[in-house]
Write a protein that holds these residues in place. Structure first.
Motif, PDB file in Angstrom:
ATOM      1  N   ASP A 147      12.088   0.857   4.340  1.00 21.96           N
ATOM      2  CA  ASP A 147      12.709   2.492   3.883  1.00 21.96           C
ATOM      3  C   ASP A 147      12.473   2.753   2.654  1.00 21.96           C
ATOM      4  OD1 ASP A 147      14.210   4.261   5.107  1.00 21.96           O
ATOM      5  OD2 ASP A 147      16.175   3.424   5.325  1.00 21.96           O
ATOM      6  N   VAL A 148      12.685   2.016   1.784  1.00 21.07           N
ATOM      7  CA  VAL A 148      12.188   2.601   0.433  1.00 21.07           C
ATOM      8  C   VAL A 148      12.100   1.219  -0.327  1.00 21.07           C
ATOM      9  CG1 VAL A 148      13.562   4.486   0.115  1.00 21.07           C
ATOM     10  CG2 VAL A 148      14.581   2.349  -0.585  1.00 21.07           C
ATOM     11  N   PRO A 149      11.073   0.954  -1.320  1.00 16.49           N
ATOM     12  CA  PRO A 149      10.902  -0.167  -2.354  1.00 16.49           C
ATOM     13  C   PRO A 149      12.178  -0.473  -2.927  1.00 16.49           C
ATOM     14  CG  PRO A 149       9.074   1.349  -2.416  1.00 16.49           C
ATOM     15  CD  PRO A 149      10.140   2.151  -1.646  1.00 16.49           C
ATOM     16  N   HIS A 163      11.717  -3.322 -10.053  1.00 15.10           N
ATOM     17  CA  HIS A 163      11.444  -2.856  -8.875  1.00 15.10           C
ATOM     18  C   HIS A 163      10.316  -3.201  -7.896  1.00 15.10           C
ATOM     19  CE1 HIS A 163       8.963  -0.144 -11.381  1.00 15.10           C
ATOM     20  NE2 HIS A 163       8.404   0.350 -10.242  1.00 15.10           N
ATOM     21  N   VAL A 164      10.306  -2.983  -6.748  1.00 17.61           N
ATOM     22  CA  VAL A 164       9.067  -3.351  -5.952  1.00 17.61           C
ATOM     23  C   VAL A 164       8.139  -2.263  -6.027  1.00 17.61           C
ATOM     24  CG1 VAL A 164       8.291  -3.457  -3.465  1.00 17.61           C
ATOM     25  CG2 VAL A 164      10.469  -4.823  -4.204  1.00 17.61           C
ATOM     26  N   ARG A 165       6.821  -2.598  -5.995  1.00 16.08           N
ATOM     27  CA  ARG A 165       5.587  -1.692  -5.874  1.00 16.08           C
ATOM     28  C   ARG A 165       4.951  -1.980  -4.661  1.00 16.08           C
ATOM     29  NH1 ARG A 165       2.972   1.900  -9.036  1.00 16.08           N
ATOM     30  NH2 ARG A 165       4.392   1.561 -10.739  1.00 16.08           N
ATOM     31  N   ALA A 166       5.206  -1.103  -3.662  1.00 19.06           N
ATOM     32  CA  ALA A 166       4.876  -1.292  -2.191  1.00 19.06           C
ATOM     33  C   ALA A 166       3.316  -0.843  -1.964  1.00 19.06           C
ATOM     34  CB  ALA A 166       5.637  -0.695  -1.336  1.00 19.06           C
ATOM     35  N   ASP A 167       2.643  -1.482  -0.995  1.00 15.30           N
ATOM     36  CA  ASP A 167       1.338  -0.926  -0.643  1.00 15.30           C
ATOM     37  C   ASP A 167       1.642   0.199   0.304  1.00 15.30           C
ATOM     38  OD1 ASP A 167      -0.728  -2.657  -1.938  1.00 15.30           O
ATOM     39  OD2 ASP A 167       0.756  -4.053  -1.413  1.00 15.30           O
ATOM     40  N   ALA A 187       5.519   4.322  -6.764  1.00 15.15           N
ATOM     41  CA  ALA A 187       5.834   2.929  -6.558  1.00 15.15           C
ATOM     42  C   ALA A 187       5.906   2.662  -4.784  1.00 15.15           C
ATOM     43  CB  ALA A 187       7.059   2.203  -6.864  1.00 15.15           C
ATOM     44  N   CYS A 188       5.881   3.881  -3.940  1.00 16.09           N
ATOM     45  CA  CYS A 188       5.971   3.637  -2.328  1.00 16.09           C
ATOM     46  C   CYS A 188       4.598   3.403  -1.701  1.00 16.09           C
ATOM     47  CB  CYS A 188       6.615   5.006  -1.998  1.00 16.09           C
ATOM     48  SG  CYS A 188       8.414   5.339  -2.459  1.00 16.09           S
ATOM     49  N   GLY A 189       3.889   3.564  -2.501  1.00 15.07           N
ATOM     50  CA  GLY A 189       2.251   3.668  -1.611  1.00 15.07           C
ATOM     51  C   GLY A 189       2.210   4.430  -0.443  1.00 15.07           C
TER      52      GLY A 189
END
Length: 459
Positions: A147-149, A163-167, A187-189
């Protein structure tokens, strides 16, 4: 059009849909979409190793059910439980499919992907220490966010703390503000939207797509002439910065208006590059003011405003904006310029771009085009459009001058300030992508590529 809904809107739509579905059916839809997105990233399932980072909310349940699906397809799936309370049915499904739970310190060597199911859309910015440690243990492994990082403010795009940094981010039903607005969007990729059947209201935050821009760009009538297509006036440049006038005019003479009229101290330089430009005062439908204007920018702005016509206020002219200009004006600041006219630190504007663009639009009763990686066009009534086109090479001197001229030509061509600003930003980024072709660009090359960007829309 990509529309970004608030957490409150999404929850209301989910509750309405769940009232019509069997218990758990909505989560199963989301989990299936998540699992197939992970498989797309992996390319194959058998023998792949997947780690789930599972929190206490529904995102953790989505991750667990998706993990069960992946395990049944041949993945080795393991879950790190970051709360004493997790989705029990999802955990049981994972274990029944052959998945297992592990400690966060389990070696990450051999992991192919990590699924972030730590915090859902209702979470606050930042992460707890155990979540930070679990992420550190899998550093360097591709991350798919549910859904969101985790760790971002979903409704504002603000980041505050770990926070998460997503691919890849797999979201459900609709985009959220954090997917479109920086700094969170970065950060959402890549964002993958899974349709789960939500019925949603109109959204105040949206992102134009190519078809939307194609519908906005003025198309000349069969009997059009230069005056019916609009005349854009440019008051830009100075003895110190004649190049700014040349570049602003370059954006304006892209063909989207019928004629460009130039008033300023760089007429010789402008005509040397653009002989089709008319020099001197006369009839116009909109003004572009301020690019490279130097000390004379305040007078140029005052003269343009005195005519009561739509006006694009750029660069040096922005320093002289201290009152409500009215809804026919477009302000085109970058973060530093907006910080100065709002009386705040630049870092604060960059951290809360959506909030500051909206506040500036309300304060000055004008459309505000906040330039950046994701450029925001904010209307005084609170609506915002985000432009996601462009390339990092667009961060080059003079690019803003070209953008101001381009927006002015759309304004003179008959678009509303909100449409001109948002469509202009989209076209500017699209032209930069065409001009770059993967390499460095100059502002002049961006201007030259605008006609091709418009032709691509028509095709």
């Amino acid at each position: 059009m990509r529309r970004a809904h608030t957490v409150e809107q999404v929850r209301a739509a989910e509750a309405e849909l769940m009232s019509r579905l069997p218990d758990g059916a909505l989560m199963q839809r989301a989990a299936a979409g998540l699992a197939y997105a992970v498989l797309d990233l992996l390319g194959s399932a058998y023998g792949r190793r997947v780690r789930l980072l599972v929190g206490s909310g529904d995102n953790g349940g989505d991750a667990l059910y998706a993990g069960a699906l992946l395990a049944r397809r041949g993945c080795a799936v393991e879950a790190v439980l970051l709360s004493d309370r997790v989705h029990e049915a999802g955990l049981a499904a994972l274990r029944a499919a052959g998945g297992r739970t592990v400690e966060a310190t389990e070696p990450a060597k051999g992991l192919d992907v990590v699924v972030d199911g730590i915090v859902g859309i209702g979470g606050r910015p930042g992460l707890r220490d155990n979540a930070v440690a679990a992420l550190q243990a899998v550093a360097g492994v591709p991350i798919v966010a549910v859904d969101v990082p985790s760790g971002m403010d979903v409704d504002t795009g603000r980041l505050d703390g770990p926070h998460v940094r997503a691919d890849v981010t797999v979201t459900f039903g609709t985009h959220k503000v954090a997917h479109l607005v920086d700094p969170a969007a970065e950060a959402c990729g890549a964002v993958h939207l899974v349709d789960i059947g939500l019925e949603l209201p109109d959204a105040d935050v949206e992102s134009l797509q190519a078809a939307d821009v194609a519908a906005l760009v003025p198309q000349p009538a069969a009997n059009a002439h230069k005056y019916t297509r609009g005349v854009v006036g440019v008051r830009a440049g100075s003895a110190a910065y004649p190049g700014a006038a040349v570049l602003c005019v370059a954006g304006a003479v892209s063909g989207l208006a019928g004629m460009v009229r130039y008033v300023g101290r760089a007429a010789r330089e402008v005509l040397a590059v653009h002989p089709e430009v008319v020099v001197g005062t006369g009839q116009v439908q909109a003004w572009v003011v301020g690019s490279g204007g130097g000390a004379a920018a305040d007078l140029a702005l005052a003269e343009a405003l005195a005519e009561g016509l739509p006006v694009v206020v750029d660069a040096d002219a922005l320093s002289h904006v201290n009152k409500r200009l009215g809804p026919s004006a477009i302000l085109t600041p970058h973060a530093g310029e907006l910080a100065r006219i709002m009386g705040v630190d630049r870092a604060k504007v960059e951290a809360e771009q959506l909030a500051h663009a909206r506040e500036a639009a309300r304060r000055f009763d004008s459309v505000v085009l906040l330039k950046g990686r994701r450029t925001l066009a904010a209307h005084p009534d609170g609506r915002v459009r985000i432009s996601a086109t462009g390339v990092p090479w667009l961060a080059t001197a003079g690019a803003g001058d070209v953008l101001a001229g381009l927006v002015g030509s759309l304004l003179a061509g008959g678009l509303s300030p909100y449409d001109a600003a948002s469509a202009g930003a989209w076209l500017h980024g699209a032209a930069a992508t065409l001009a770059s072709r993967g390499g460095p660009i100059t502002a002049g090359a961006v201007a030259a590529a605008i006609p091709e960007a418009v032709r691509d829309l028509r095709q």
